[in-house]
Motif scaffolding. Structure first.
Motif, mmCIF file in Angstrom:
data_model
loop_
_atom_site.group_PDB
_atom_site.id
_atom_site.type_symbol
_atom_site.label_atom_id
_atom_site.label_comp_id
_atom_site.label_asym_id
_atom_site.label_seq_id
_atom_site.Cartn_x
_atom_site.Cartn_y
_atom_site.Cartn_z
ATOM 1 N N ALA A 788 8.036 -9.313 68.093
ATOM 2 C CA ALA A 788 9.385 -10.322 68.055
ATOM 3 C C ALA A 788 9.406 -10.791 66.540
ATOM 4 O O ALA A 788 10.658 -11.194 66.127
ATOM 5 N N SER A 789 8.397 -11.204 65.978
ATOM 6 C CA SER A 789 8.611 -12.130 64.685
ATOM 7 C C SER A 789 9.269 -11.181 63.814
ATOM 8 O O SER A 789 9.986 -11.374 62.743
ATOM 9 N N ASN A 790 8.588 -9.925 63.834
ATOM 10 C CA ASN A 790 9.092 -8.779 62.771
ATOM 11 C C ASN A 790 10.562 -8.365 63.109
ATOM 12 O O ASN A 790 11.197 -8.208 62.072
ATOM 13 N N ALA A 791 10.840 -8.255 64.206
ATOM 14 C CA ALA A 791 12.081 -8.010 64.379
ATOM 15 C C ALA A 791 13.239 -9.194 63.877
ATOM 16 O O ALA A 791 14.269 -8.926 63.350
ATOM 17 N N ALA A 792 12.792 -10.304 64.032
ATOM 18 C CA ALA A 792 13.618 -11.600 63.537
ATOM 19 C C ALA A 792 13.770 -11.623 62.035
ATOM 20 O O ALA A 792 14.434 -11.699 61.723
ATOM 21 N N LEU A 793 12.462 -11.279 61.598
ATOM 22 C CA LEU A 793 12.482 -10.939 60.048
ATOM 23 C C LEU A 793 13.535 -9.862 59.786
ATOM 24 O O LEU A 793 14.022 -10.205 58.704
ATOM 25 N N TYR A 794 13.401 -8.986 60.228
ATOM 26 C CA TYR A 794 14.609 -7.665 60.069
ATOM 27 C C TYR A 794 16.017 -8.468 60.100
ATOM 28 O O TYR A 794 16.864 -8.279 59.037
ATOM 29 N N GLN A 795 16.002 -9.328 60.986
ATOM 30 C CA GLN A 795 17.351 -9.889 61.107
ATOM 31 C C GLN A 795 17.658 -10.654 60.011
ATOM 32 O O GLN A 795 18.908 -10.769 59.313
ATOM 33 N N ALA A 796 16.944 -11.485 59.505
ATOM 34 C CA ALA A 796 17.026 -12.241 58.457
ATOM 35 C C ALA A 796 17.293 -11.452 56.874
ATOM 36 O O ALA A 796 17.986 -11.923 56.286
ATOM 37 N N ALA A 798 18.550 -8.659 56.975
ATOM 38 C CA ALA A 798 19.937 -7.975 57.240
ATOM 39 C C ALA A 798 20.780 -9.084 56.683
ATOM 40 O O ALA A 798 22.150 -8.582 56.363
ATOM 41 N N ALA A 799 20.846 -10.299 57.085
ATOM 42 C CA ALA A 799 21.755 -11.206 56.757
ATOM 43 C C ALA A 799 21.669 -11.722 55.515
ATOM 44 O O ALA A 799 22.595 -12.742 54.886
ATOM 45 N N GLY A 800 20.973 -11.002 54.472
ATOM 46 C CA GLY A 800 21.143 -11.350 53.113
ATOM 47 C C GLY A 800 19.798 -11.969 52.610
ATOM 48 O O GLY A 800 19.706 -12.299 51.257
#
Length: 816
Positions: A788-796, A798-800
């Motif tokens: 879950a934290s790795n997926a959230a890191l990818y979101q961050a 991707a947001a720049g």
């Protein structure tokens, strides 16, 4: 002195521990009665501070159990109850004193001093050594009637020696007594404090007070005269600050310094979410009630929540909130004790609503330092920590000034300060100063004195036996290497190696001092041998568990978890070789050092012993010096191997293997005690571009400095690890999602403002991204939380980048 605080309210426990640590005490904290009992059984404490209302085992019941087992340690009970009935229960349970919440620091310290002054406490008399006097009550130290100024840790170290005048204290023993269970540093810290204490004693001509027992530890130098004379006598002391009977929350904040208020405001930000959640729990309890009559269990749970709220709000200065929480607690007590009397639920709903409203009001001490100011101060403090003076001071004795300059430039990235001299006489003068270096980097060959390096090395061995020496020289032959080893050099490097390798070796020497572990399991059916070991080993700081029946070996092994096993060869039921093979077949124990004692010396027997997996063999009868040397050599080696296996060589943080073990332990605690847990995965943005532009050496320097920033930013109890590549992982026990998010956001802002000096005239500014997952919302084990934290890191990312993200998100109210 070492105290145990048993307090289920984390906010209160944090404030109490902080206050006690500031006074120089060593403090362990646990959150329930069963844990408290386990700690009382496992460790020796000078005082217990126990909350009256605890889960698992009530505070009064815990006190009663402690007294039933004949423990005489003083107990101070912390309670919000002030009735005569409560006082009687405390006295019958064996409580020595009780303190009603909320209380001032002054009253807390006065009660503690009064308890430590009690005649029944055997370890409070004046401690003496020749003309040195230490008063544990007033915490004053004098030598020849002149006061001696010591830091809190130096005072505690000296007190430990005076309380154990005939014992050799190993580094691990000193760590256990002077640092709390969860915040122990490494062993080079002990050496540094011993060095500082000796320096202070030298100023008053008492420098020979502490002896070094080489390869073992330290001890108090035996007195030449009257060795049987008692080391202490009762001291008559009066307390100039007696406890006050009346206490108000107003007085709790009277005279509080600005810095203390800043710390209090910071603590409020840390624990605000926890306190609000407790109020929400009370609200849900009332809302979910289907009838005016609540069940006794619901009332008891709510009563506990209100009890913890009252203490927390009082300590944070919420006067009205404290009283409201008390009224709520009393309401639930009445509902539980008198279920036959109808209760008016609207009354408690009104009280809870008022409590919500009270927490929205600004406090005087909080207005003096707003959260934004706190944040700016935090950034400033950590920025200065990043650019602070170097951690280690190294004396370089070398006439090759060009090479020394190269080493100085490279040392910028290693938190190392180099003081360079090309003169042997100048080096001798520096070594005699009040602040000697942490290590000497020594060349062997000098233009006017070809053997000058060897002579200085001999002087260092005689005058400064604890000072590490690294030889770095062009004289790279077996004769020179053997001479350095004979004279006690810690390491030998040829001048053909690069500067970074020299600096890495310096760090390894300073940070990897082996620990003299203390737990020994001795298995021998000969009672004489066991008795001899019991008489001999404890004088070297080794605790021995004797075992005469080999059939009990495995259960004793698991119960004592020793650091080394001593086995006899021939025993009934199971011989030593069979036991050794059994240990080696278990993955949990196959690295455990095993030493054999046997009267048999024939080559076949010795061969069988080593083939079974033994580490060493000593024939009976054995010489004391040989046995002790063999034991400590094995303990040192296993400690070094464990350190290498658990530490990341680039950043100095714990690696994935060790952090996985620690994270799983915290998750187990979270599941057991229903506590939240936040896992943050942090990655440097566009890190590969730094490697491409400047090279991998600069990239490693950035990661090393980033690791230091993480260590400064988070608490000692937080898990900080280098997970691999440019990824770092932080585990935050008892942190909700919003709390974890705020702390990581502060970190990212700090990183953005930090300038990393990575090479000569090269400075880099960077950003980082983070993903956060929380137990139990995002996962219930380490694998699911990491995903879950790795997926959230990818979101961050991707947001720049330069931001943190959570998979499940949160509402504005959760952020407070």
């Amino acid at each position: 002195m070492r105290f145990l605080v048993v307090e289920n309210d984390e906010a209160q426990a944090h404030q109490i521990k902080k206050a006690l640590v500031e006074q120089g005490y060593v403090v362990d904290v646990v959150i329930d009665g069963e844990q408290g009992w386990a700690y009382v059984e496992a460790f020796t404490y000078d005082l217990l501070l126990i909350d009256s209302s605890l889960p698992e085992l009530d505070g009064i019941d815990l006190c009663r159990r402690i007294r039933q087992q004949a423990y005489t340690v003083p107990i101070l009970l912390l309670t919000v109850q002030d009735s005569s009935t409560d006082q009687v229960a405390c006295l019958e349970a064996g409580v020595d004193d009780r303190l009603v919440k909320p209380f001032t620091k002054a009253e807390l310290f006065a009660r503690i001093r009064a308890l430590l002054r009690s005649p029944r406490k055997a370890n409070t008399p004046l401690l003496k050594w020749q003309d040195l006097r230490l008063d544990p009550v007033s915490r004053e130290v004098t030598y020849e009637q002149e006061p001696l100024s010591l830091s809190p840790k130096e005072y505690s170290l000296l007190e430990l020696f005076l309380r154990n005048p005939k014992r050799v204290l190993t580094q691990s023993t000193i760590l256990e007594h002077l640092w709390s269970f969860e915040t122990q540093p490494n062993e080079d810290t002990v050496r540094a404090h011993i060095k500082r204490l000796r320096r202070k004693l030298k100023k008053v001509n008492a420098e020979k007070m502490i002896d070094t027992v080489y390869g073992v530890g330290y001890r108090l130098k035996p007195l030449a005269e009257n060795p049987s004379q008692p080391q202490s006598a009762l001291a008559k002391q009066t307390d100039s600050n007696p406890p006050q009977k009346d206490l108000s929350i107003d007085s709790a904040f009277e005279g509080t310094s600005v810095s203390a208020k800043v710390d209090l405001a910071d603590s409020w930000e840390r624990f605000k979410t926890l306190i609000l959640n407790r109020i929400n729990t009370l609200e849900q309890t009332i809302t979910s009630a289907q009838t005016p009559t609540l069940t006794p269990q619901l009332c008891q749970d709510a009563e506990l929540q209100a009890h913890k709220l009252a203490g927390s709000l009082g300590m944070f200065g919420f006067k009205s909130g404290y009283r409201l929480a008390q009224q709520i607690e009393q309401w639930f007590i009445n509902a539980r004790e008198h279920p036959d009397i109808p209760t008016e639920i609207e009354t408690v709903k009104t009280l809870i609503a008022q409590l919500h409203q009270e927490l929205q009001q600004p406090l005087d001490w909080l207005e003096e330092k707003t959260p934004s100011h706190l944040h700016e101060n935090l950034i400033s403090t950590l920025q200065s920590a990043t650019n602070s003076p170097t951690q280690y001071r190294i004396l370089v004795v070398d006439d090759d000034l060009e090479l020394s300059e190269q080493l100085q430039r490279a040392a910028i990235n290693w938190n190392i300060q180099l003081d360079v001299t090309s003169k042997l006489e100048k080096a001798r003068l520096i070594l005699q100063e009040n602040s000697p270096p942490d290590l000497v980097l020594l060349d062997l060959v000098f233009p006017n004195h070809r053997e000058g390096g060897f002579i200085l090395l001999q002087e260092l061995k005689d005058q400064f036996p604890e000072l590490p020496v690294l030889v770095w020289t062009v004289r790279d032959d077996i004769t020179g290497r053997a001479a350095v080893a004979r004279l006690g050099g810690n390491a030998f490097l040829s001048k053909s190696v690069p500067c970074d390798q020299v600096l890495e070796t310096i760090k390894d020497i300073l940070q990897s001092t082996p620990t003299a572990s203390t737990q020994i399991l001795a298995v021998d059916d000969d009672p004489i041998t066991l008795n001899h070991l019991l008489q001999l080993l404890p004088s070297y700081g080794l605790e021995v568990t004797p075992l005469a029946d080999a059939r009990l070996f495995w259960e004793t092994l698991e119960k004592t978890t020793p650091d080394l096993v001593i086995l006899d060869l021939e025993m009934p039921h199971f011989n030593g070789v069979e036991l050794c093979k059994t240990v080696r077949t278990d993955p949990s124990w196959n690295a455990l050092p095993i030493l054999f004692l046997s009267a048999r010396k024939d080559p076949k027997t010795v061969q069988n012993i080593y083939q079974a997996g033994a580490d060493d063999y000593i024939s009976k009868p054995f010489a004391e010096a040989e046995l002790i040397t063999r034991i400590f050599n094995r303990l040192d080696r296993i400690h070094l191997l464990r350190s290498l296996a658990e530490t990341d060589p680039i950043t100095g943080l714990v690696n994935r293997r060790r952090s996985t073990h620690d994270l799983n332990r915290y998750l187990h605690l979270s599941q057991r005690h229903c506590q939240p847990f936040s896992l943050a995965l942090i990655a440097l943005d566009r890190f590969q571009s730094i490697n491409n532009q400047y090279g991998y050496g600069v990239g490693e320097n950035v990661m090393r400095q980033f690791g230091q920033v993480l260590l400064h930013q988070f608490r000692d109890e937080d898990i900080i690890a280098h997970w691999g590549g440019e990824e770092f992982l932080v585990g935050l026990y008892a942190s909700h999602k919003a709390d974890g998010y705020k702390r990581i956001a502060q970190l990212l802002e700090l990183i953005e403002r930090t300038v990393f000096p990575v090479a000569d005239h090269v400075q880099i500014q960077m950003t980082a991204s983070a993903g956060i997952a929380t137990y139990p919302e995002d996962g219930t084990d380490l694998s699911s939380l990491y995903t879950a934290s790795n997926a959230a890191l990818y979101q961050a990312k991707a947001a720049g980048g330069n931001c943190c993200s959570t998979m499940s998100g949160f509402s504005q109210s959760e952020l407070g």
